[in-house]
Write an enzyme that holds these catalytic residues in place. Structure first.
Site, mmCIF file in Angstrom:
data_model
loop_
_atom_site.group_PDB
_atom_site.id
_atom_site.type_symbol
_atom_site.label_atom_id
_atom_site.label_comp_id
_atom_site.label_asym_id
_atom_site.label_seq_id
_atom_site.Cartn_x
_atom_site.Cartn_y
_atom_site.Cartn_z
ATOM 1 N N TYR A 143 138.606 18.828 44.516
ATOM 2 C CA TYR A 143 138.525 17.451 44.013
ATOM 3 C C TYR A 143 137.115 17.101 43.547
ATOM 4 O O TYR A 143 136.918 16.125 42.831
ATOM 5 C CB TYR A 143 138.984 16.438 45.071
ATOM 6 C CG TYR A 143 140.477 16.471 45.337
ATOM 7 C CD1 TYR A 143 141.247 17.551 44.948
ATOM 8 C CD2 TYR A 143 141.113 15.421 45.981
ATOM 9 C CE1 TYR A 143 142.605 17.593 45.189
ATOM 10 C CE2 TYR A 143 142.478 15.452 46.226
ATOM 11 C CZ TYR A 143 143.214 16.545 45.840
ATOM 12 O OH TYR A 143 144.563 16.583 46.081
ATOM 13 N N LYS A 200 145.029 29.121 52.734
ATOM 14 C CA LYS A 200 145.809 30.057 51.918
ATOM 15 C C LYS A 200 144.977 31.339 51.845
ATOM 16 O O LYS A 200 144.578 31.801 50.771
ATOM 17 C CB LYS A 200 146.063 29.422 50.530
ATOM 18 C CG LYS A 200 147.005 30.175 49.642
ATOM 19 C CD LYS A 200 148.460 30.143 50.088
ATOM 20 C CE LYS A 200 149.309 31.054 49.243
ATOM 21 N NZ LYS A 200 150.667 31.259 49.779
ATOM 22 N N ASP A 232 151.724 26.982 52.718
ATOM 23 C CA ASP A 232 153.153 26.921 52.368
ATOM 24 C C ASP A 232 154.009 26.961 53.627
ATOM 25 O O ASP A 232 154.966 26.196 53.788
ATOM 26 C CB ASP A 232 153.527 28.047 51.378
ATOM 27 C CG ASP A 232 152.917 29.398 51.714
ATOM 28 O OD1 ASP A 232 152.111 29.486 52.668
ATOM 29 O OD2 ASP A 232 153.249 30.381 51.022
ATOM 30 N N ASP A 256 145.374 16.392 51.481
ATOM 31 C CA ASP A 256 145.980 15.319 50.687
ATOM 32 C C ASP A 256 147.502 15.466 50.710
ATOM 33 O O ASP A 256 148.246 14.519 50.979
ATOM 34 C CB ASP A 256 145.442 15.406 49.246
ATOM 35 C CG ASP A 256 145.896 14.258 48.375
ATOM 36 O OD1 ASP A 256 146.340 13.227 48.910
ATOM 37 O OD2 ASP A 256 145.804 14.393 47.135
ATOM 38 N N ASP A 260 150.589 13.363 53.297
ATOM 39 C CA ASP A 260 151.744 12.602 52.799
ATOM 40 C C ASP A 260 153.028 13.111 53.446
ATOM 41 O O ASP A 260 153.895 12.331 53.833
ATOM 42 C CB ASP A 260 151.880 12.748 51.268
ATOM 43 C CG ASP A 260 151.116 11.666 50.516
ATOM 44 O OD1 ASP A 260 150.149 11.118 51.092
ATOM 45 O OD2 ASP A 260 151.481 11.361 49.370
HETATM 46 C C1 IPM Z 1 144.754 9.787 49.027
HETATM 47 C C2 IPM Z 1 145.060 9.583 47.594
HETATM 48 C C3 IPM Z 1 143.777 9.836 46.831
HETATM 49 C C4 IPM Z 1 143.363 11.256 47.090
HETATM 50 C C5 IPM Z 1 143.862 9.575 45.333
HETATM 51 C C6 IPM Z 1 144.392 8.198 45.044
HETATM 52 C C7 IPM Z 1 142.524 9.791 44.681
HETATM 53 O O1 IPM Z 1 146.090 10.398 47.191
HETATM 54 O O2 IPM Z 1 143.875 9.099 49.570
HETATM 55 O O3 IPM Z 1 145.394 10.639 49.644
HETATM 56 O O4 IPM Z 1 143.875 12.162 46.453
HETATM 57 O O5 IPM Z 1 142.532 11.477 47.941
HETATM 58 MG MG MG Z 2 147.052 11.391 48.781
#
Ligand code: IPM
Ligand code: MG
Length: 370
Positions: A143, A200, A232, A256, A260
């Site tokens: 990133y 990985k 994975d 990231d 989620d």
């Molecule tokens: C998060 C979000 C951010 C990230 C984006 C919005 C830049 O997905 O905080 O997880 O990828 O870090």
């Molecule tokens: Mg995110």
């Protein structure tokens, strides 16, 4: 009495509503504990683009740096979706992370016993609870690596001209890996003493370096049970046996994605807090894991509990008030145990729910009883 300076970045969508709730809760903490909180509101994200022409005005970063901690709502929304990468609201997040040196992102995925039904997983998979802490490296890796585009003259094997090529570079140095691993190990020591390093390493050189550094650091934490898992496989195991995970430490991109997934396992993304931390003594940033939810913004129905729980993390990690933080968490659990819900966490459609302000008042009144 200590005076704490909090920079508040409400941001976009439901951000202003949920940060207002968390500030009210912090004020209640101030009244009860005899400390004072002062809040300075600053802009970032879409609202800053509309008002100042850039997602992260300098003043915002300066105020954040001069505070004891930062409380952030959410940034982004459909109005700004067509802007180029570094002009988008999300650029404010990356700028705040880098500008404040917030290299460690702590994201909790906790299944509240009262909200077990919300998990999309089969009941037998979550019956023993889920309590995972994802420690995501936040200021390095792909990133923040070199990125760009190049017009290529070469052709693919079949003779098709390559055209434009784009690249994003994943890069980690030993020092960056070591400091995030230490956050992982220290967190594990305060929890169930299990640490999974997700990578990985069958492909990536950066992952191999993560493993090498882990081998070195782990000798200092003999009580922590460490294992390595390919990303994975980890994404699969999280769904198969979520209760076996305690702390996961991983790179920026894998964290990231997995955070989620882990959040979804709880089924209540509106409940999940996060902390982003730098070196001790510098301000941490606290925000809910959910986004700006533009579809329900301004209606007074957003769930403020993730932001309130983020404020609890702030009390613990940045303000040196862990007991008050724990009381806030207990107050939230008591509110749920009494059956109060916001719209996003009702058991079934049509069930009664409270608005943002009402549930905040419930949390405060539970807190005041503790
Ligand atoms: C998060 C979000 C951010 C990230 C984006 C919005 C830049 O997905 O905080 O997880 O990828 O870090
Ligand atoms: Mg995110």
């Amino acid at each position: 009495m200590t005076k704490y300076k909090i920079a508040v970045i409400p941001g976009d969508g439901i951000g202003p509503e949920v940060t207002a709730s968390a500030c009210e809760v912090l004020q209640a903490v101030g009244r009860k504990s005899g400390h004072a909180f002062s809040f300075t509101e600053v802009m970032a994200g879409g609202i800053a683009i509309d008002t100042c022409g850039e997602p992260l005005p300098k003043d915002t970063l300066r105020t954040a740096r001069e505070s004891d901690a930062v409380l952030l709502g959410a940034v982004g929304g459909p109005n700004w979706d067509n802007l180029p990468g570094d002009a988008r609201p999300e650029a404010a997040l990356l700028g705040l992370r880098k500008g404040l040196g917030l290299f460690a992102n702590l994201r909790l995925a906790v299944l509240f016993p009262e909200l077990k039904e919300a998990s999309p997983l089969r009941p037998d998979l979550v019956k023993d609870g889920v309590d995972i802490l994802i420690v995501r490296e936040l200021t390095g890796g792909i990133y923040f690596g070199k990125r760009g585009r190049e017009k290529k003259r070469e052709k693919l094997d079949d003779g098709t001209p390559k055209g434009v090529e784009a690249f994003d570079v994943e890069c980690y140095c030993e020092a960056e890996i070591e400091r995030i691993l230490r956050v992982g190990f220290n967190s594990a020591m305060q929890r169930r003493k299990r640490l999974t390093v997700v990578d990985k390493a069958n492909i990536l050189e950066t992952s191999r370096l993560w493993r090498q550094v882990t081998e070195k650091v782990k000798t200092e934490y003999p009580e922590v049970d460490v294992d390595f898992m390919y990303v994975d496989n980890a994404s699969m195991q999280l769904l198969r046996r979520p209760k076996d995970f305690d702390v996961i430490v991983t790179s920026n991109m894998f964290g990231d994605i997995l955070s989620d997934e882990a959040g979804m396992i709880t089924g209540s993304i509106g409940m999940l807090p996060s902390a982003s931390l730098g070196t001790p003594g510098t301000p941490g940033m606290y925000e809910p894991v959910h986004g700006s939810a533009p579809d329900i913004a301004g209606q007074g129905i957003a769930n403020p509990l993730a932001t309130i729980l983020s404020a609890a993390m702030m009390l613990r990690y940045s303000l040196g008030l862990p007991r008050e933080g724990a009381k806030i968490e207990e107050a939230v659990e008591n509110v749920l145990a009494k059956g109060f819900r916001t719209a996003d966490i009702v058991e079934k459609k049509g069930d009664a729910f409270l608005g943002t302000k009402e549930i905040t008042e419930k949390v405060i009144s539970e807190y005041e009883k503790l």
